[in-house]
Design a protein around this motif. Structure first.
Motif, PDB file in Angstrom:
ATOM      1  N   MET A 184       0.857  -1.122  -0.037  1.00  0.00           N
ATOM      2  CA  MET A 184      -0.118  -0.055   0.041  1.00  0.00           C
ATOM      3  C   MET A 184       1.032   1.283  -0.096  1.00  0.00           C
ATOM      4  O   MET A 184       1.841   1.412   0.731  1.00  0.00           O
ATOM      5  N   GLN A 185       0.590   2.006  -1.024  1.00  0.00           N
ATOM      6  CA  GLN A 185       1.184   3.356  -1.009  1.00  0.00           C
ATOM      7  C   GLN A 185       0.870   4.323   0.321  1.00  0.00           C
ATOM      8  O   GLN A 185      -0.277   4.341   0.791  1.00  0.00           O
ATOM      9  N   ALA A 186       1.843   5.010   1.046  1.00  0.00           N
ATOM     10  CA  ALA A 186       1.574   5.659   2.097  1.00  0.00           C
ATOM     11  C   ALA A 186       0.860   7.082   1.667  1.00  0.00           C
ATOM     12  O   ALA A 186       1.298   7.535   0.712  1.00  0.00           O
ATOM     13  N   SER A 187      -0.148   7.283   2.582  1.00  0.00           N
ATOM     14  CA  SER A 187      -0.707   8.443   2.312  1.00  0.00           C
ATOM     15  C   SER A 187      -0.126   9.578   3.295  1.00  0.00           C
ATOM     16  O   SER A 187      -0.196  10.638   2.949  1.00  0.00           O
ATOM     17  N   THR A 188       0.264   9.239   4.400  1.00  0.00           N
ATOM     18  CA  THR A 188       0.975   9.851   5.348  1.00  0.00           C
ATOM     19  C   THR A 188       2.554   9.485   5.436  1.00  0.00           C
ATOM     20  O   THR A 188       2.736   8.508   6.045  1.00  0.00           O
ATOM     21  N   VAL A 189       3.489  10.392   5.332  1.00  0.00           N
ATOM     22  CA  VAL A 189       4.929  10.168   5.731  1.00  0.00           C
ATOM     23  C   VAL A 189       5.328  11.016   6.861  1.00  0.00           C
ATOM     24  O   VAL A 189       5.203  12.295   6.906  1.00  0.00           O
ATOM     25  N   ALA A 190       5.750  10.258   8.088  1.00  0.00           N
ATOM     26  CA  ALA A 190       5.900  11.282   9.158  1.00  0.00           C
ATOM     27  C   ALA A 190       7.399  10.857   9.647  1.00  0.00           C
ATOM     28  O   ALA A 190       7.653   9.756   9.761  1.00  0.00           O
ATOM     29  N   ILE A 191       7.906  11.718  10.397  1.00  0.00           N
ATOM     30  CA  ILE A 191       9.118  11.732  11.305  1.00  0.00           C
ATOM     31  C   ILE A 191       8.782  12.160  12.843  1.00  0.00           C
ATOM     32  O   ILE A 191       8.450  13.293  12.777  1.00  0.00           O
ATOM     33  N   VAL A 192       9.107  11.526  13.658  1.00  0.00           N
ATOM     34  CA  VAL A 192       9.012  12.061  15.098  1.00  0.00           C
ATOM     35  C   VAL A 192      10.244  11.812  15.706  1.00  0.00           C
ATOM     36  O   VAL A 192      10.819  10.563  15.813  1.00  0.00           O
ATOM     37  N   THR A 193      10.815  12.719  16.530  1.00  0.00           N
ATOM     38  CA  THR A 193      12.330  12.579  17.202  1.00  0.00           C
ATOM     39  C   THR A 193      11.923  12.470  18.730  1.00  0.00           C
ATOM     40  O   THR A 193      10.828  13.082  19.143  1.00  0.00           O
TER      41      THR A 193
ATOM     42  N   ALA B 113       8.028   9.336  -2.717  1.00  0.00           N
ATOM     43  CA  ALA B 113       7.150  10.366  -3.417  1.00  0.00           C
ATOM     44  C   ALA B 113       5.696   9.856  -3.385  1.00  0.00           C
ATOM     45  O   ALA B 113       5.598   8.436  -3.086  1.00  0.00           O
ATOM     46  N   GLY B 114       4.867  10.537  -3.591  1.00  0.00           N
ATOM     47  CA  GLY B 114       3.449  10.301  -3.811  1.00  0.00           C
ATOM     48  C   GLY B 114       2.574  10.397  -2.786  1.00  0.00           C
ATOM     49  O   GLY B 114       1.263   9.936  -2.970  1.00  0.00           O
ATOM     50  N   ALA B 115       3.047  10.574  -1.513  1.00  0.00           N
ATOM     51  CA  ALA B 115       2.144  10.678  -0.310  1.00  0.00           C
ATOM     52  C   ALA B 115       1.290  11.876  -0.298  1.00  0.00           C
ATOM     53  O   ALA B 115       1.793  12.897  -0.943  1.00  0.00           O
ATOM     54  N   LYS B 116       0.299  11.919   0.251  1.00  0.00           N
ATOM     55  CA  LYS B 116      -0.600  13.156   0.402  1.00  0.00           C
ATOM     56  C   LYS B 116       0.040  14.301   1.325  1.00  0.00           C
ATOM     57  O   LYS B 116      -0.079  15.599   1.125  1.00  0.00           O
ATOM     58  N   ARG B 117       0.674  13.741   2.520  1.00  0.00           N
ATOM     59  CA  ARG B 117       0.966  14.555   3.487  1.00  0.00           C
ATOM     60  C   ARG B 117       2.419  14.144   4.011  1.00  0.00           C
ATOM     61  O   ARG B 117       2.581  12.782   4.435  1.00  0.00           O
ATOM     62  N   TYR B 118       3.235  15.054   4.458  1.00  0.00           N
ATOM     63  CA  TYR B 118       4.528  14.801   4.903  1.00  0.00           C
ATOM     64  C   TYR B 118       4.604  15.766   6.206  1.00  0.00           C
ATOM     65  O   TYR B 118       4.494  16.878   6.330  1.00  0.00           O
ATOM     66  N   VAL B 119       4.913  14.853   7.295  1.00  0.00           N
ATOM     67  CA  VAL B 119       5.181  15.631   8.747  1.00  0.00           C
ATOM     68  C   VAL B 119       6.435  15.374   9.368  1.00  0.00           C
ATOM     69  O   VAL B 119       7.008  14.359   9.234  1.00  0.00           O
ATOM     70  N   LEU B 120       6.902  16.442   9.803  1.00  0.00           N
ATOM     71  CA  LEU B 120       7.923  16.183  10.581  1.00  0.00           C
ATOM     72  C   LEU B 120       7.596  16.915  12.120  1.00  0.00           C
ATOM     73  O   LEU B 120       7.081  18.208  12.419  1.00  0.00           O
TER      74      LEU B 120
END
Length: 250
Positions: A1-10, A79-86
């Motif tokens: 499944m292609q990711a809809s959200t890509v997120a990074i949390v420190t 690439a291709g996700a709807k949302r990128y979060v840091l």
């Protein structure tokens, strides 16, 4: 499944960072966490939810390590996700001393490296990676009321959080095409609070107030605060106010 959200949390192995990571886990999410140690709880929850999880172990108080991590965590952003979060959550309240006793250069440098330098490095790498994607990109820098109000004994912590706030204002002014918020989470029941309560009144004159907040059950639960933060993150008005406090939002 292609990711809809890509997120990074420190800072994701405990406390608020862990709660944020758990709250982000969905089957359509690709999540990268950064912490000093591997977290079995995150791994178990990722397997249960179907979230794609990458745990990166590193001490962001070390500038060289932070520089390496910054490159590593964004190198494989799909690439291709709807949302990128840091979410830059990692931080420390150490060293807690009155200004006349802040004489340990290594401790001060480590605090600035973790609270400020690592944020700048990871954010720079994130911006470089997401700019060509033309997607919905959002950054939260976990700040503190300490960056906006002076607190005796917290000279280093206040200075780093004030720096984080002003850096966030600069990001907004530069208009990188991302939504940016430097967000105070309120008083949360985390390991940092244990550290604060363990201070002496000589180093931190306000220690009794924090002890009373804990004794009276007035500290917010990490999961509750994380839920509010993630709801705000997904809202249409996210980023309207750069310096914000989650207590301003339902």
């Amino acid at each position: 499944m292609q990711a809809s959200t890509v997120a990074i949390v420190t800072g994701a192995s405990r406390g608020l960072g862990q709660a944020l990571a758990l709250g982000l886990m969905q089957a359509d999410t690709r999540l990268t966490t950064v912490a000093r140690s591997h977290d079995p709880k995150l791994a178990e929850h990722a397997a249960a939810t179907g979230c794609t999880l990458q745990q990166v172990q590193s001490d962001l108080a070390n500038p060289s390590a932070a520089e390496r991590v910054a490159k590593q965590v964004v190198a494989g952003l799909p690439a291709g996700a709807k949302r990128y979060v840091l979410i830059n959550n990692a931080g420390t309240v150490h060293p807690i001393h009155q200004a006349a006793d802040l004489d340990n250069a290594a401790a001060i440098t480590a605090a600035f490296s973790l609270n400020v330098t690592s944020v700048m490095l990871i954010t720079a790498a994130f911006l470089q990676a997401v700019k060509p994607l033309q997607a919905d990109c959002r950054i939260i820098n976990i700040s503190s009321g300490a960056g906006r109000n002076p607190t005796a004994g917290w000279g280093v912590y206040c200075a780093t959080k004030a720096a984080l706030d002003h850096y966030s204002n600069v990001l907004h002014a530069e208009n990188h095409g991302v939504r940016i918020v430097s967000l105070a989470p309120g008083v949360v029941d985390t390991g940092m609070q244990e550290t604060i309560r363990g201070s002496t009144s000589i180093d931190f004159p306000n220690v009794e107030r924090f002890a009373q907040l804990h004794a009276q059950g007035q500290l917010a639960a990490p999961a509750d605060v994380a839920g509010r933060i993630l709801r705000y993150l997904s809202s249409d008005d996210f980023g309207t106010t750069v310096l914000d406090d989650i207590r301003n939002h339902a």
